[in-house]
Design a protein around this motif. Structure first.
Motif, PDB file in Angstrom:
ATOM      1  N   SER A  73       0.561  -1.111   0.509  1.00  0.00           N
ATOM      2  CA  SER A  73      -0.033   0.042  -0.372  1.00  0.00           C
ATOM      3  C   SER A  73       0.982   1.282   0.087  1.00  0.00           C
ATOM      4  CB  SER A  73      -0.819  -0.109   1.321  1.00  0.00           C
ATOM      5  OG  SER A  73      -0.281  -0.028   2.031  1.00  0.00           O
ATOM      6  N   ALA A  92     -11.753  -8.979   6.728  1.00  0.00           N
ATOM      7  CA  ALA A  92     -11.152  -7.451   6.707  1.00  0.00           C
ATOM      8  C   ALA A  92     -11.135  -6.491   5.578  1.00  0.00           C
ATOM      9  CB  ALA A  92     -10.256  -7.395   7.866  1.00  0.00           C
ATOM     10  N   HIS A  93     -11.280  -7.680   4.636  1.00  0.00           N
ATOM     11  CA  HIS A  93     -10.782  -6.811   3.757  1.00  0.00           C
ATOM     12  C   HIS A  93     -12.195  -6.275   2.474  1.00  0.00           C
ATOM     13  CE1 HIS A  93      -9.054  -5.215  -0.077  1.00  0.00           C
ATOM     14  NE2 HIS A  93      -9.123  -6.010  -0.730  1.00  0.00           N
ATOM     15  N   GLU A 131     -15.029  -6.516   4.417  1.00  0.00           N
ATOM     16  CA  GLU A 131     -15.405  -4.916   4.909  1.00  0.00           C
ATOM     17  C   GLU A 131     -14.920  -3.882   4.711  1.00  0.00           C
ATOM     18  OE1 GLU A 131     -14.882  -5.828   9.288  1.00  0.00           O
ATOM     19  OE2 GLU A 131     -16.030  -7.123   9.354  1.00  0.00           O
ATOM     20  N   ARG A 132     -13.755  -3.821   3.641  1.00  0.00           N
ATOM     21  CA  ARG A 132     -13.235  -2.400   3.550  1.00  0.00           C
ATOM     22  C   ARG A 132     -14.184  -2.335   2.562  1.00  0.00           C
ATOM     23  NH1 ARG A 132      -8.944   1.091   2.854  1.00  0.00           N
ATOM     24  NH2 ARG A 132      -8.252   0.744   0.465  1.00  0.00           N
ATOM     25  N   VAL A 133     -13.779  -3.146   1.107  1.00  0.00           N
ATOM     26  CA  VAL A 133     -14.312  -2.995   0.264  1.00  0.00           C
ATOM     27  C   VAL A 133     -16.373  -2.933   0.302  1.00  0.00           C
ATOM     28  CG1 VAL A 133     -15.003  -4.413  -2.181  1.00  0.00           C
ATOM     29  CG2 VAL A 133     -12.728  -4.562  -1.321  1.00  0.00           C
ATOM     30  N   GLY A 135     -17.214  -1.348   2.733  1.00  0.00           N
ATOM     31  CA  GLY A 135     -17.767   0.182   2.863  1.00  0.00           C
ATOM     32  C   GLY A 135     -17.751   0.807   1.960  1.00  0.00           C
ATOM     33  N   TYR A 136     -16.872   0.754   0.750  1.00  0.00           N
ATOM     34  CA  TYR A 136     -16.658   1.383  -0.603  1.00  0.00           C
ATOM     35  C   TYR A 136     -17.439   1.567  -1.296  1.00  0.00           C
ATOM     36  CZ  TYR A 136     -12.429   4.054  -0.231  1.00  0.00           C
ATOM     37  OH  TYR A 136     -10.882   4.261   0.910  1.00  0.00           O
ATOM     38  N   GLU A 176     -10.437   7.245  -4.368  1.00  0.00           N
ATOM     39  CA  GLU A 176      -9.254   6.384  -3.469  1.00  0.00           C
ATOM     40  C   GLU A 176      -8.946   4.431  -3.820  1.00  0.00           C
ATOM     41  OE1 GLU A 176     -11.414   6.734   0.135  1.00  0.00           O
ATOM     42  OE2 GLU A 176     -11.657   9.318  -0.005  1.00  0.00           O
ATOM     43  N   ILE A 235      -9.835   1.114  -4.109  1.00  0.00           N
ATOM     44  CA  ILE A 235     -10.505   0.446  -3.362  1.00  0.00           C
ATOM     45  C   ILE A 235     -10.195  -0.734  -3.292  1.00  0.00           C
ATOM     46  CG2 ILE A 235     -13.404  -1.259  -3.934  1.00  0.00           C
ATOM     47  CD1 ILE A 235     -13.903   1.873  -5.106  1.00  0.00           C
TER      48      ILE A 235
END
Length: 479
Positions: free
Chosen positions: A231, A332-333, A335-337, A339-340, A383, A385
């Protein structure tokens, strides 16, 4: 299936860890634990760096000529190729990469990278004699930069490791490799291949560890260079450390690339390229063109075609050869996706996907998702994703298309699509990015790959990469 390992590969030995901490490995397609591997501590890093230092200054590797390094690398290629199927299976099991992708890009492409640099290594001892204005001549000599810390992410764990290992071996360096905690099984297969190939002790060492121990490796006094893929946020921290230490560093970081569709684009040809250019590895590839810039005159046609295409993709178990889109690498990833995706529903118009596939009550799946009526200022357009989510942005005129493509903090990949290849090439030359594709996108082993702006520093692939693992000395011969 239980896949548990209990040691690190250091100095060509399977070494017991210094702590009892472990990482639990999870099948991304089911969410089930499949085994454990040891978690490295600072003492394990110390041992690996010491082994790499010893190999650099003493023993067969320190004395090996470029031709001898080539012979070793050729054997390494053969050992990797023999494990291609097992490597692909291990990667898909851990991070959800569809088997049709891992077979090609992890099981086969990585061995090709080593083969390419093995061929380059053979000629690295050619003399470089240059004219001198103040004396007789200048001899330019190159030597290994030293012990390299290679930090590898989870999305393409094998290829991204070998992208660093191969040019470093060609240059004569030694290495400590830290794989991501989520994808460790494949590193054991690489270590076994190195051992079978006769890579001398201490040249390649693998220790899986968390971010804190990874930071210890980056700042270790026994390290001469850092090569990192991951990242942008982590890359900035590594850059700060290396800047303070005046330590060479190569950073291959994030992206938010754009695919520019010109007025005369063949939409069918573009859709054929989408799996590799825009949605590779379930959208978990740094160079994916996740912004699709479409001319306003054909905007509705492009949106409809992409929505239909995304809905037609088979989402399923990564180990099923029929799967087009597998799961996200971790819960967790996902959840991140997600969220976007929730953010995108507020910013733009959802035209495909947006949820979890029906009938999948386990694993970390997300539907391929298409948003329309996206502004380039929206967060889903700004950002990274890192999932199967595309934002379709309208433009008026090619000048605006190029401006939108370049209006990003990133500059890693991108592509231009047109029925007129020469026209597409002319537009591609205006895109501010380290790499750009014309009517397709796939990095080439023989050409430099890397980004500008927040997408990184330095280049992998091509002969240019070898120079990043060498130190140069000029000897001025005056008489």
């Amino acid at each position: 299936m239980t896949l548990t390992r209990d040691s690190f590969f250091i100095g060509n030995q399977w070494v017991s860890p210094t702590s009892d901490r472990t990482f639990t490995l999870v099948n991304a397609s089911t969410g089930e634990a499949i085994g454990t591997v040891p978690e490295g501590a600072e003492a394990d890093i110390d041992a690996a760096v010491a082994a790499a230092r010893q190999a650099l200054v003493d023993g067969p590797w320190a004395k090996a000529s470029p031709a001898e390094r080539t012979d070793i690398m050729d054997r390494f290629v053969a050992a990797l190729a023999a494990r291609g199927e097992a490597i692909a299976q291990a990667v898909s099991l851990q991070n959800g990469m569809p088997l049709m992708v891992s077979t090609q890009l992890e099981g086969q492409f990585g061995a090709g990278v080593v083969h390419y640099y093995a061929a380059l290594a053979r000629g690295l001892d050619a003399p470089d004699v240059r004219p001198s204005q103040m004396g007789r001549e200048t001899l330019v000599e190159r030597s290994p930069v030293g012990v390299v810390a290679a930090i590898v992410p989870w999305n393409f764990p094998v290829t991204l490791a070998l992208n660093k290992i191969a040019p470093a071996l060609a240059a004569g360096c030694t290495m400590v490799i830290k794989p991501s905690p989520g994808t460790v099984l494949d590193s054991y297969l690489l270590a076994e291949a190195a051992l079978e190939a006769g890579v001398p002790a201490g040249v390649l060492n693998w220790v899986a560890a968390d971010r804190e121990v990874g930071a210890y490796l980056v700042s270790h006094p026994g390290i001469d260079k850092v090569a990192f893929t991951g990242s942008t946020a982590a890359g900035r921290m590594i850059a700060r450390t290396c800047g303070e230490l005046l330590r060479p560093v190569t950073l291959e970081l994030g992206g938010k690339s754009a695919a520019i569709l010109l007025e005369d684009v063949d939409i069918g040809a573009f859709l054929q390229g989408v799996p590799f250019a825009c949605l590779l590895n379930n959208g978990q590839a740094c160079f994916n063109a996740t912004r699709v810039l479409a001319p306003r005159s054909r905007y509705g046609e492009v949106v409809e075609a992409l929505a239909s295409f995304a809905s037609s993709l088979t989402v399923g178990d990564a180990l099923d050869p029929a799967t087009h889109v597998g799961p996200m690498a971790t819960a967790a990833h996902r959840e991140r996706v997600e969220g976007y995706i929730a953010l995108g529903k507020d910013e733009a118009r959802l035209v495909a996907g947006g949820g979890r596939p029906k009938g999948t009550n386990r694993g970390w799946f997300v539907e391929p998702t298409i948003f329309a009526d996206v502004a380039n200022t929206d967060r889903i357009a700004r950002e990274e994703i890192f999932g199967p989510v595309l934002a379709v942005i309208p433009y008026d005129g090619e000048d605006e298309a190029v401006k939108l493509a370049n209006d990003s903090e990133y500059g890693l990949g991108g592509s231009v699509w047109s029925a007129d290849g020469a026209h597409a090439l002319a537009v591609a030359r205006q895109v501010a990015s380290g790499t750009v594709g014309v009517n397709g996108y796939m990095p080439s082993i023989g050409s430099p790959f890397g980004g500008i702006k927040a997408s990184g520093l330095g280049r992998e692939f091509g002969p240019e990469a070898v120079g990043a693992y060498q130190s140069t000395k000029s000897i001025y011969v005056m008489g």
